[in-house]
Design an enzyme around this catalytic site. Sequence first.
Site, PDB file in Angstrom:
ATOM      1  N   ARG A  71       0.845  -1.179   0.000  1.00 22.32           N
ATOM      2  CA  ARG A  71       0.000   0.000   0.000  1.00 22.32           C
ATOM      3  C   ARG A  71       0.890   1.241   0.000  1.00 22.32           C
ATOM      4  NH1 ARG A  71      -1.903  -3.964   3.247  1.00 22.32           N
ATOM      5  NH2 ARG A  71      -4.037  -4.697   2.867  1.00 22.32           N
ATOM      6  N   LYS A 103      -4.355  -1.344   7.199  1.00 22.08           N
ATOM      7  CA  LYS A 103      -5.678  -1.943   6.996  1.00 22.08           C
ATOM      8  C   LYS A 103      -5.796  -3.309   7.669  1.00 22.08           C
ATOM      9  CE  LYS A 103      -6.788   1.513   4.320  1.00 22.08           C
ATOM     10  NZ  LYS A 103      -7.708   2.558   4.778  1.00 22.08           N
ATOM     11  N   HIS A 170      -3.195   2.363  -5.874  1.00 16.48           N
ATOM     12  CA  HIS A 170      -3.610   0.982  -5.610  1.00 16.48           C
ATOM     13  C   HIS A 170      -3.406   0.093  -6.831  1.00 16.48           C
ATOM     14  CE1 HIS A 170      -5.058  -0.882  -2.006  1.00 16.48           C
ATOM     15  NE2 HIS A 170      -5.846  -1.674  -2.686  1.00 16.48           N
ATOM     16  N   ARG A 173      -0.128  -1.649  -6.603  1.00 20.86           N
ATOM     17  CA  ARG A 173      -0.170  -2.833  -5.726  1.00 20.86           C
ATOM     18  C   ARG A 173      -0.652  -4.055  -6.489  1.00 20.86           C
ATOM     19  NH1 ARG A 173      -0.669  -4.910  -0.585  1.00 20.86           N
ATOM     20  NH2 ARG A 173      -2.646  -5.811   0.116  1.00 20.86           N
ATOM     21  N   HIS A 196      -2.206  -9.756   2.273  1.00 23.08           N
ATOM     22  CA  HIS A 196      -3.656  -9.804   2.145  1.00 23.08           C
ATOM     23  C   HIS A 196      -4.183 -10.836   3.124  1.00 23.08           C
ATOM     24  CE1 HIS A 196      -5.929  -7.506  -0.779  1.00 23.08           C
ATOM     25  NE2 HIS A 196      -4.861  -7.451  -1.545  1.00 23.08           N
ATOM     26  N   TYR A 205      -9.434 -12.375  -7.636  1.00 21.64           N
ATOM     27  CA  TYR A 205      -8.816 -11.321  -8.438  1.00 21.64           C
ATOM     28  C   TYR A 205      -7.907 -11.904  -9.515  1.00 21.64           C
ATOM     29  CZ  TYR A 205      -6.028  -7.343  -9.825  1.00 21.64           C
ATOM     30  OH  TYR A 205      -5.402  -6.387 -10.568  1.00 21.64           O
TER      31      TYR A 205
END
Length: 223
Positions: A71, A103, A170, A173, A196, A205
């Site tokens: 990030r 996060k 982002h 990333r 993650h 994804y």
Amino acid sequence: MMIWDWNLSKPSESIKKHSGTWDKGIDYKQTYKMFKEDLQKLKNKELLYEDDYKRIAYLITFLFQLRNGCRIWEAIAGMINIAINIDNLNWNERITVKVRTQKRKDWEFRELIIPKCIKKEDIEMVRDVFLDIKKEIDEKLTMDEKLKAKKKIVKRFGAWLYKNYGINTHSLRYAYVTYLGEHGIPAQVLAKITKHKNINYIETYTQSRLAKEILKNIGDLDD
């Protein structure tokens, strides 16, 4: 090694889910090459203005973010930690630095590695830029003020990237996530590398990206 961040007390930031509109589908290798070449062009010219040094600092930070799939604040904090520890690092080896994972509600740190194209002299050239960013946070008295300053810094970096390259932070990333996925790195390992927490998200994804590439490139018999 001294580790700095805007807040090293128990994390309390809420986790926000992204809708997916941030992903511009940029190519990792092309973007890496673009940043690297633009950085070299700046280093080759006579630096006359403060903005020249800031541009170098920004490009180094975005190369750093892209290379690690992290990030943007993790990349900024990483560069600050490198700047304040620059003389205590062994520059004859690959340099890694620890930063607090953003996060995440758990007490989690991650390692980031400096791209090979970034040398000690590059960091020394713009060290004051990163120390000034650190000062923006450190001079605030309350955690709310520090958080506001952090968000302002992140917004500033993001606005610069979008203005100059038309992409958002982002996307850098996920360019790395896609790049590793194309090299057959399992979702579980990808999640570990990029920190993650949701492996299912990574799987969805990378599979979606792969499905788009297959649809685009496999099936035509016209050539």
